[in-house]
Design a protein around this motif. Structure first.
Motif, PDB file in Angstrom:
ATOM      1  N   THR A 214       0.820  -1.209   0.000  1.00  0.00           N
ATOM      2  CA  THR A 214       0.000   0.000   0.000  1.00  0.00           C
ATOM      3  C   THR A 214       0.858   1.266   0.000  1.00  0.00           C
TER       4      THR A 214
ATOM      5  N   ASN B 281       1.037   4.802   1.594  1.00  0.00           N
ATOM      6  CA  ASN B 281       0.523   5.246   2.891  1.00  0.00           C
ATOM      7  C   ASN B 281       0.682   6.753   3.119  1.00  0.00           C
TER       8      ASN B 281
ATOM      9  N   SER C 274      -4.684   7.148   5.617  1.00  0.00           N
ATOM     10  CA  SER C 274      -5.220   6.610   4.361  1.00  0.00           C
ATOM     11  C   SER C 274      -4.189   5.705   3.708  1.00  0.00           C
ATOM     12  N   LYS C 275      -4.696   4.637   3.055  1.00  0.00           N
ATOM     13  CA  LYS C 275      -3.835   3.689   2.347  1.00  0.00           C
ATOM     14  C   LYS C 275      -4.432   3.416   0.979  1.00  0.00           C
ATOM     15  N   TYR C 276      -3.546   3.323  -0.007  1.00  0.00           N
ATOM     16  CA  TYR C 276      -3.950   3.075  -1.392  1.00  0.00           C
ATOM     17  C   TYR C 276      -3.210   1.843  -1.901  1.00  0.00           C
ATOM     18  N   ARG C 277      -3.864   1.020  -2.709  1.00  0.00           N
ATOM     19  CA  ARG C 277      -3.242  -0.188  -3.267  1.00  0.00           C
ATOM     20  C   ARG C 277      -2.215   0.186  -4.345  1.00  0.00           C
TER      21      ARG C 277
ATOM     22  N   SER D 235      -6.308   2.442  -5.738  1.00  0.00           N
ATOM     23  CA  SER D 235      -7.641   2.479  -5.136  1.00  0.00           C
ATOM     24  C   SER D 235      -7.496   2.516  -3.617  1.00  0.00           C
TER      25      SER D 235
ATOM     26  N   ALA E 263      -7.504   1.489  -0.028  1.00  0.00           N
ATOM     27  CA  ALA E 263      -7.478   0.245   0.748  1.00  0.00           C
ATOM     28  C   ALA E 263      -7.987   0.498   2.164  1.00  0.00           C
ATOM     29  N   ASP E 264      -7.778   1.729   2.667  1.00  0.00           N
ATOM     30  CA  ASP E 264      -8.222   2.097   4.005  1.00  0.00           C
ATOM     31  C   ASP E 264      -8.373   3.612   4.054  1.00  0.00           C
TER      32      ASP E 264
ATOM     33  N   PRO F 188      -9.540   7.196  -5.177  1.00  0.00           N
ATOM     34  CA  PRO F 188      -8.170   6.772  -5.511  1.00  0.00           C
ATOM     35  C   PRO F 188      -7.263   7.940  -5.846  1.00  0.00           C
TER      36      PRO F 188
END
Length: 152
Positions: free
Chosen positions: A111, A113, A119-122, A127, A129-130, A136
């Motif tokens: 991810t 971060n 917040s976390k993005y793939r 997109s 993730a958290d 996104p």
């Protein structure tokens, strides 16, 4: 009365001149071109240049060897994060968090971060993730040439 008649004539002539100045010769009725938008795969179309014209490569973001498989590299000064979700596949996204505008700090455990609110993005598609990010990270266009990853 003749003074007000000439004043009306001057105003009418000025209005006609203004209206004429708002159209471009040969473009009457032509629709303006819509702005370019990203393609469905997230890439942006190449700019319209005459045949044989090549745009110079943008600034180098990273060497391919600096971007781990399943991870990425944040390029803070360019506000871009480059990822390699699968071996040999490189992607780039804006490094500006969609929640509050902070710059993401790291890429770890698959991810991207953000340090501000978690917040976390793939890495594969940016997109969410958290949360609390609402959407996104926007994709960025990159070019991979040999061992060099450049913007644009």
């Amino acid at each position: 009365m003749s003074g007000s008649a000439s004043r009306r004539s001057v105003l009418a002539a000025g209005a006609v001149a203004l209206a004429a100045g708002c159209t471009k010769y040969g473009d009457e009725g032509a629709e303006p071109e819509p702005p370019e938008s990203p393609a469905p795969d997230g890439s942006t179309p190449a700019s319209k240049t005459p045949a044989g014209d090549e745009r110079p490569a943008g600034p180098e973001l990273a060497k391919t060897s600096e971007v781990p498989v399943g991870g990425g590299k944040v390029v803070k000064d360019k506000k871009v994060v480059v990822t390699q979700p699968e071996s040999g596949t490189f992607k780039a996204f804006s490094a500006v968090c969609t929640h509050s505008g902070c710059i993401v700090a790291e890429v770890a455990d698959g991810t991207i971060n953000c340090p501000c609110h978690g917040s976390k993005y793939r890495v594969a598609d940016a997109s969410v993730a958290d949360g609390p990010a609402p959407r996104p990270l926007p994709p960025q266009k990159i070019t991979v040439t040999g061992n060099s990853i450049t913007l644009g």
